[in-house]
Write an enzyme that holds these catalytic residues in place. Structure first.
Site, PDB file in Angstrom:
ATOM      1  N   LYS A 186      15.445 -34.009 -68.419  1.00 30.44           N
ATOM      2  CA  LYS A 186      14.828 -33.088 -69.436  1.00 30.44           C
ATOM      3  C   LYS A 186      15.804 -33.063 -70.784  1.00 30.44           C
ATOM      4  O   LYS A 186      17.200 -33.172 -70.539  1.00 30.44           O
ATOM      5  CB  LYS A 186      15.033 -31.505 -68.858  1.00 30.44           C
ATOM      6  CG  LYS A 186      14.219 -30.603 -69.410  1.00 30.44           C
ATOM      7  CD  LYS A 186      14.605 -29.156 -68.630  1.00 30.44           C
ATOM      8  CE  LYS A 186      13.982 -27.924 -69.484  1.00 30.44           C
ATOM      9  NZ  LYS A 186      13.705 -26.683 -68.610  1.00 30.44           N
TER      10      LYS A 186
ATOM     11  N   SER B 127       9.518 -24.704 -68.144  1.00 31.43           N
ATOM     12  CA  SER B 127       9.611 -25.172 -69.105  1.00 31.43           C
ATOM     13  C   SER B 127       9.825 -26.597 -68.942  1.00 31.43           C
ATOM     14  O   SER B 127       9.884 -27.632 -69.917  1.00 31.43           O
ATOM     15  CB  SER B 127      11.058 -24.577 -69.940  1.00 31.43           C
ATOM     16  OG  SER B 127      12.042 -24.763 -69.358  1.00 31.43           O
TER      17      SER B 127
ATOM     18  N   SER C 185      11.572 -22.434 -63.972  1.00 30.15           N
ATOM     19  CA  SER C 185      11.184 -23.523 -64.667  1.00 30.15           C
ATOM     20  C   SER C 185      11.045 -25.119 -64.296  1.00 30.15           C
ATOM     21  O   SER C 185      10.726 -25.968 -64.846  1.00 30.15           O
ATOM     22  CB  SER C 185      12.032 -23.738 -66.128  1.00 30.15           C
ATOM     23  OG  SER C 185      11.647 -22.676 -67.226  1.00 30.15           O
TER      24      SER C 185
END
Lengths: 97, 473
Positions: free
Chosen positions: B72, B148, B172
């Site tokens: 990420k 997210s 997330s």
């Protein structure tokens, strides 16, 4: 719990954010809806309850004060928006006397 | 079957047997990325040449030797961009260091390949708040992947990654894993170092694995767990062998079903898939017990005071001085701060900074912030009481399957309420996982994944993974 409405422009100033008129209006409506929701916590009796800052124990971590390698200055400056003479350049901070 | 669709465990077997090479895996991924990334939007950047070189040099004797892992884009990788999905950092920031987990992946022999899209500074539940691009759900590209860590989830689900790391502050990792039909594990608070993860809410954030199987989640967690002297919240406790007990089953375990997680507001089909998963675990020998977590209804309000408060503090470092966006021709220093932040941050980030500043400001601190921290204690105690009698707890991950892109725009409160089932474990510091539990048919006929959430006590990842393995379809 607080009953006053949030003054979005004032709080944005505290946050170092400059909002335009449209943003202020949108955030005013949205933040009041969110604060309306969180008002529900006021109904809970929390007398005598300890606050939880971290969910696991946090300890001070100490180490010997020994000099050691850090990120090189060039690597730090490489990300700076403006630099001069091995330093980050910023607008004048202290006004003329 | 393409190498890109294989699991870590299967690729490791093939690598060690000499049937394939690590470079072949990278090449297979590169082919998948070039075929589908434009449509899905999982990666913000890839580093194929570098990945090939890492693969060619990979030490196969190490635990993740030769396995490509996507990260990420809020986890620092030396020499690579770290945009956090924000305009603030996308104009040329290059990480001058490795995050702790990045170093551990290198130590384990992994190949670091590609930075995945996210909601700006990890704030959101849809990856629609990325300032850089849209990510689509590979199972139905008209829908969100969840957020997210939506880029990581979509990359793994679409076979654009073998496995990935995400970060989880209020769901997330688990929520996009659930929406994309993969496994997503949020480790216990303090299990994995946050050093080098760009901080959103420091008392809630954890980095964790997003994988194609529970077995892979155990392997990846093994590589990233453990103490780090650079993060004082990372616990100096031994890391067990997470694969050791994986196949021991759930016979004799007590699994709690909190009634508050199965009430109104949950899609009936989602509830049906979760209840079917519960029945499978019961058939495998677990005792299912209805329990109560009475403060569940207050989790959203508590989270949306504490997380923005911490975010407003953490994001104050983005001021246009040392890195990232700087406004042109500022008239003075304050003007530079204000305009740089106005130009660099998107609406969700600004909204949370303002909310956080407000609840921390003089006159409101006790009414909002201190009270929320006390309610956090009540939420934590609910779990402590439950885990006196239960080995683990089973709940849905999200009230509904992945929604359409753009559906909640302009209504942040409605969007925040969709996180209702994932926030409390972060507030309490528990470990938690999402495991695929089947699908629900959408109105257009696509099959939308549903996740089962499993919660276990702090540092009980071995129990968590064992239940997850038994629940895996």
């Amino acid at each position: 719990m607080a009953t006053e409405h949030i003054d979005v422009r004032y709080v944005a100033g505290l946050s170092r954010l400059e909002l335009n008129e449209e943003e202020c209006a949108v955030f005013q409506r949205q933040l009041e809806a969110i604060l309306g929701h969180v008002e529900s916590l006021a109904a809970l009796d929390v007398t005598g309850i300890e606050p939880t800052s971290y969910p696991a124990p946090v300890y001070d971590v100490m180490r010997e004060d020994e000099p050691r390698e850090s990120i090189p200055t060039e690597a730090v400056l490489a990300n700076a928006p403006d630099q001069a003479q091995g330093q980050i350049r910023v607008p004048k901070v202290i006004a003329d006397a | 079957m393409s190498l890109a669709s294989a699991s870590i465990s299967s690729l490791r077997k093939q690598l060690l047997a000499g049937d394939i090479t690590a470079v072949e895996i990278v090449d297979a991924l590169a082919a998948s990325v070039s075929a589908r990334n434009e449509e899905i939007g999982a990666y913000l950047s890839t580093n194929l040449d570098d990945a090939r070189a890492q693969a060619a040099a990979a030490d196969l004797s190490k635990p993740l030797g030769g396995i490509p892992i996507a990260l990420k884009d809020n986890i620092n990788v030396l020499g690579q961009p770290c945009t956090c999905g924000s305009k603030f950092l996308s104009a040329g920031y290059t990480s001058p260091y490795d995050a702790h987990v990045t170093g551990l992946l290198r130590d384990a022999g992994a190949v670091l390949y590609g930075r995945t899209n996210l909601d700006e500074f990890a704030m959101g539940s849809a990856t629609e708040n990325s300032a850089l691009m849209v990510t689509r759900n590979p199972r139905d590209t008209t829908r969100i992947p969840g957020g997210s860590s939506g880029g990581s989830a979509a990359a793994v689900a679409a076979d654009l990654a073998i496995a990935a790391l995400g970060s989880d502050t209020g769901g997330s990792i688990r929520q996009p894993a659930s929406h994309c039909g993969i496994v997503g594990l949020k480790p216990s608070y303090g299990r994995v170092s946050r050093y080098g993860l760009v901080a959103f809410a420091s008392s809630l954030d954890q980095i964790g694995p997003m994988t194609k199987s529970v077995e892979d989640a155990a392997l990846l967690l093994q590589a990233i767990a453990g103490p780090d002297h650079r993060d004082s919240t990372c616990l100096n406790v031994p890391v067990p062998d997470y694969s050791a007990d994986l196949h021991k089953g759930v016979a004799g375990m007590k699994l709690g079903i909190p009634k508050e997680y199965f009430g109104e507001g949950i899609d009936p089909e989602v509830r049906a898939r979760v209840e079917e998963a519960v029945k499978r675990l019961e058939a495998a020998g677990a005792e299912i017990v209805e329990i109560s977590l009475p403060h569940t209804e207050h989790a959203v309000a508590t989270y949306y005071i504490i997380a923005p408060a911490e975010a407003s503090s953490n994001l104050s470092r983005f001021d246009g001085i040392r890195y990232g966006q700087r406004a042109a021709a500022p008239k003075d220093l304050l003007d530079l701060y204000q305009r740089s932040r106005e130009e660099g941050f998107g609406p969700e980030v600004k909204r949370r900074i303002i909310l956080g500043t407000y609840v921390l400001s003089s006159g409101y601190y006790d009414a909002y912030y201190t009270r929320a921290q006390k309610v956090r204690t009540l939420i934590r105690r609910d779990f402590e009481d439950a885990f006196q009698k239960m080995d683990a707890i089973l709940t849905p991950v999200a009230p509904a399957p992945a929604r359409k892109l753009g559906e909640n725009s302009g209504d942040p409160l409605h969007e925040y309420l969709s996180d209702i089932f994932t926030l409390a474990p972060n507030l309490a510091g528990l470990c938690a996982i999402s495991v695929p539990a089947g699908t629900v048919a959408s109105d257009t006929g696509t099959q939308l994944p549903v996740g089962l959430q499993i919660l276990a006590p702090h540092l009980a990842e071995s129990t968590l993974l064992r239940v997850a393995k038994a629940a895996e379809i």
